[in-house]
Motif scaffolding. Structure first.
Motif, PDB file in Angstrom:
ATOM      1  N   ILE A 197       0.833  -1.208   0.000  1.00 58.97           N
ATOM      2  CA  ILE A 197       0.000   0.000   0.000  1.00 58.97           C
ATOM      3  C   ILE A 197       0.871   1.263   0.000  1.00 58.97           C
ATOM      4  CG2 ILE A 197      -1.693   1.344   1.309  1.00 58.97           C
ATOM      5  CD1 ILE A 197      -2.896  -1.069  -0.070  1.00 58.97           C
ATOM      6  N   CYS A 222       0.787   3.908  -3.053  1.00 61.09           N
ATOM      7  CA  CYS A 222       0.401   5.294  -2.765  1.00 61.09           C
ATOM      8  C   CYS A 222       1.480   6.248  -3.261  1.00 61.09           C
ATOM      9  CB  CYS A 222       0.164   5.487  -1.273  1.00 61.09           C
ATOM     10  SG  CYS A 222      -1.377   4.754  -0.660  1.00 61.09           S
ATOM     11  N   CYS A 223       2.729   5.920  -2.992  1.00 56.95           N
ATOM     12  CA  CYS A 223       3.841   6.751  -3.442  1.00 56.95           C
ATOM     13  C   CYS A 223       3.870   6.820  -4.970  1.00 56.95           C
ATOM     14  CB  CYS A 223       5.153   6.186  -2.910  1.00 56.95           C
ATOM     15  SG  CYS A 223       6.620   7.123  -3.375  1.00 56.95           S
ATOM     16  N   SER A 270       1.535   6.042  -7.306  1.00 59.01           N
ATOM     17  CA  SER A 270       0.376   6.640  -7.980  1.00 59.01           C
ATOM     18  C   SER A 270       0.374   8.152  -7.835  1.00 59.01           C
ATOM     19  CB  SER A 270      -0.930   6.038  -7.444  1.00 59.01           C
ATOM     20  OG  SER A 270      -1.063   6.258  -6.047  1.00 59.01           O
ATOM     21  N   LEU A 271       0.811   8.659  -6.669  1.00 61.98           N
ATOM     22  CA  LEU A 271       0.865  10.106  -6.489  1.00 61.98           C
ATOM     23  C   LEU A 271       1.988  10.705  -7.337  1.00 61.98           C
ATOM     24  CD1 LEU A 271      -0.307  12.583  -5.131  1.00 61.98           C
ATOM     25  CD2 LEU A 271       1.207  12.171  -3.179  1.00 61.98           C
ATOM     26  N   LEU A 313      -5.131   7.699   3.540  1.00 62.75           N
ATOM     27  CA  LEU A 313      -5.445   6.839   2.404  1.00 62.75           C
ATOM     28  C   LEU A 313      -6.634   7.391   1.626  1.00 62.75           C
ATOM     29  CD1 LEU A 313      -4.911   4.362   0.725  1.00 62.75           C
ATOM     30  CD2 LEU A 313      -6.139   2.987   2.418  1.00 62.75           C
ATOM     31  N   LEU A 341      -5.344  10.248  -0.362  1.00 64.98           N
ATOM     32  CA  LEU A 341      -4.597   9.789  -1.529  1.00 64.98           C
ATOM     33  C   LEU A 341      -5.543   9.402  -2.654  1.00 64.98           C
ATOM     34  CD1 LEU A 341      -3.469   6.984  -3.057  1.00 64.98           C
ATOM     35  CD2 LEU A 341      -1.979   8.977  -2.934  1.00 64.98           C
ATOM     36  N   LEU A 342      -6.607   8.670  -2.328  1.00 59.74           N
ATOM     37  CA  LEU A 342      -7.586   8.300  -3.355  1.00 59.74           C
ATOM     38  C   LEU A 342      -8.186   9.539  -4.002  1.00 59.74           C
ATOM     39  CD1 LEU A 342      -9.341   5.353  -1.480  1.00 59.74           C
ATOM     40  CD2 LEU A 342      -7.929   5.152  -3.535  1.00 59.74           C
ATOM     41  N   THR A 365      -0.539  14.479   4.947  1.00 57.99           N
ATOM     42  CA  THR A 365      -0.297  14.671   3.522  1.00 57.99           C
ATOM     43  C   THR A 365       0.362  16.013   3.218  1.00 57.99           C
ATOM     44  OG1 THR A 365      -2.605  15.374   3.398  1.00 57.99           O
ATOM     45  CG2 THR A 365      -2.115  13.161   2.695  1.00 57.99           C
ATOM     46  N   LEU A 399      -5.752   1.634  -6.454  1.00 61.47           N
ATOM     47  CA  LEU A 399      -4.448   2.295  -6.457  1.00 61.47           C
ATOM     48  C   LEU A 399      -3.698   2.012  -7.748  1.00 61.47           C
ATOM     49  CD1 LEU A 399      -3.367   1.600  -2.767  1.00 61.47           C
ATOM     50  CD2 LEU A 399      -4.269   3.734  -3.709  1.00 61.47           C
ATOM     51  N   ALA A 457       0.105   4.600   4.035  1.00 67.97           N
ATOM     52  CA  ALA A 457      -0.390   5.484   2.968  1.00 67.97           C
ATOM     53  C   ALA A 457       0.241   6.859   3.106  1.00 67.97           C
ATOM     54  CB  ALA A 457      -1.906   5.577   3.022  1.00 67.97           C
ATOM     55  N   MET A 462       2.828   9.033   0.536  1.00 62.01           N
ATOM     56  CA  MET A 462       2.562  10.399   0.093  1.00 62.01           C
ATOM     57  C   MET A 462       3.702  11.336   0.499  1.00 62.01           C
ATOM     58  SD  MET A 462      -1.544  10.817   0.740  1.00 62.01           S
ATOM     59  CE  MET A 462      -1.742  12.197  -0.374  1.00 62.01           C
TER      60      MET A 462
END
Length: 513
Positions: A14, A18-19, A21-22, A72, A75-76, A145, A243, A488, A492
């Motif tokens: 996860i 998260c890292c 996808s961002l 999380l 992030l979504l 974040t 993700l 998560a 980020m």
């Protein structure tokens, strides 16, 4: 044979997803290398005979709505992805004091306390809530974040300064162990044991090792009006899929069956990774490791980092491992009032970290029937972070001794489950037993560990940076630590640290911060 990308992420847990996808959303060319055939790390899902199982996380909150303080969820929102959620608020307890259901939210637990312990215990709990209220506000005053580990943090955090300064005095208390706060308010043994249990489930450590900020965040989430718990329709695999969708729609790439054997270091800088089979993936900007601190060190040449750093990180204390039961069962004739989750404690006197003393079980198909064939249920039972690796070390997974030990060590889970479903053994159509060696093999986890056991007041989780230029880290070995919201956030934070402040600020604006 080699390819080039801006950033390579090692591991699709996860934190890594998260890292990645961002970073892709920020405009980088990102490649995620996953050793196994499916992504998700400890949160991956798998299927057997029509039953869909969660391998790890089963308890979610703060994800079914926005805005939310859960990183999380943020992030979504940042990558423009979502999934369907089922909400509920109750789980079952099988404790030495008796069997009962409890729920998130303050009032119902006070009813339980009044029944089990009397009005004095309720008064103490209400006082704890009063003490925790400003601490909870302090814990979420600065969103995780918004954090980055460079001088740009002065800019990204400054806009939250007014709200943070309002609780600055309280924030000092967040740095120590939660037990210091608990000791000043609670005398009732049941309440103290209950909070010790919650600390252990959140961090892998009891109250005297869990940082107060983590429990303050939980109080902010779980003990507010109208709170609910969430479950992703499709199971944890659906969350992983969301993700991955976010990664790919922004131009990133996930490569499975891509086992990283070495971080390539040239001119004292991490410049890529070498996969099994000698394929190389070159990284123009950075390599990010989402695997544990111990496993990351194994990928680095001896000369790449100072010996003192290697020794210190290798000495990081670790949580114990897990035993698992994944069951597919015939649900015909079961009681209608089953809860989705149960927590079983056998003996408070042994302590919450004692091996085989705590059992957690989930029946997620009660919330999402698509996880099992019609008339069936999926069940996941585990002993959470309290199974010693030493009992299994050196055993062959194909040996008779291993098979016998699996049967013996799984018995505590069967007995716990029989308190909920007495005829469970005769209902099973799929039976899978997992051990620390299963964790070690399928999750590529050092000694099958839950993660670092860094005690509050003794040590701190390191940030994303390393002594090797070009190499950064995310996941449960970095700040803010263990747990789904924490990893998560770590992903980020690492992504934010790699981008210009202007892009970071734009992302915060997009998600309403």
């Amino acid at each position: 044979m080699s390819k080039e990308t801006d950033i390579v992420v090692i591991g699709s847990g996860i934190g890594g997803l998260c890292c990645a996808s961002l970073l892709a959303r920020y405009g980088f060319n990102v490649t995620v290398c996953e050793s196994h055939s499916i992504p998700g790390g400890a949160a991956h899902a798998f299927e057997r005979n029509g039953f869909k199982f969660d391998s790890g996380p089963s308890l979610y909150s703060g994800l079914s709505y926005s805005p939310s303080s859960n990183p999380l969820r943020q992030l979504l929102d940042a990558i423009g992805e979502d999934l369907s959620w089922e909400t509920y608020n109750t789980w079952g307890c099988r404790l030495p004091e008796g069997d009962f259901d409890t729920s998130v939210g303050a009032d119902q637990f006070c009813e339980v306390l009044a029944r089990l312990r009397g009005n004095d215990a309720v008064t103490e709990w209400r006082e704890l809530q009063r003490v925790m209220e400003p601490l909870a506000k302090a814990a979420i005053a600065i969103p995780l974040t918004a954090i980055r580990f460079d001088l740009g943090a002065i800019v990204t955090l400054s806009r939250f300064a007014p709200s943070f300064l309002r609780y600055a005095g309280d924030s000092i208390k967040l740095r120590g162990p939660f037990s210091q706060i608990m000791d000043g308010v609670l005398k009732d043994n049941f309440s103290r044991n209950w909070l010790d249990l919650l600390c252990f489930l959140l961090s892998g450590l009891p109250a005297d090792g869990t940082i107060a900020a983590e429990m303050a965040f939980m109080f902010a989430e779980w003990y507010r009006p109208g709170v609910v718990l969430d479950y992703p329709i499709g199971g944890s695999g659906a969350l992983v899929d969301a993700l991955v969708r976010g990664l790919e729609k922004h131009g990133g790439q996930l490569i499975v069956n891509a086992h990283v054997e070495e971080v390539i270091v040239e001119h004292n800088r991490a410049v890529g990774v070498r996969l099994r089979g000698s394929k190389e993936i070159r990284a123009r900007k950075a390599v990010v490791s989402n695997i544990s601190v111990w496993d990351t060190l194994k990928l680095l040449p001896d000369s790449a980092i100072p010996k003192s750093y290697r020794a210190k990180r290798n000495a990081t204390p670790e949580c114990d491992s897990f035993m698992h039961l994944h069951l597919g069962i015939d649900a015909q004739g079961l009681e209608k009032d089953l809860a989705c989750h149960y927590i079983i404690v056998n003996d408070w006197e042994k302590g919450v970290t004692a091996p085989q003393n705590i059992v957690v079980l989930s029946i997620p198909s009660l919330l999402d029937p698509s996880l099992a064939p019609p008339g069936k249920h999926v069940i996941h039972v585990y002993t959470p972070g309290n199974e010693p690796y030493e009992l299994w070390q050196g055993m062959s997974r194909n040996s008779e001794a291993y098979a016998q030990q699996k049967q013996v060590r799984a018995e505590i889970m069967w007995k716990g489950l029989e308190r909920i479903i007495p005829d469970i053994r005769s209902r099973c159509e799929v039976t899978l037993v997992g051990t620390p060696l299963t964790h070690e093999r399928f999750l590529r986890r050092h000694r099958g560990s839950y993660g670092p056991a860094i005690r509050a007041g003794v040590g701190i989780f390191p940030g994303p940076g390393t002594p090797l230029p070009g190499l950064m880290c995310c996941g449960d070995s970095t700040f803010p630590g263990i747990g789904l919201p924490a990893v998560a956030a770590s992903g980020m934070i690492t992504a934010n640290t790699l981008v210009p402040v202007s892009k970071h600020l734009e992302m915060l604006k997009t998600i309403g911060l």
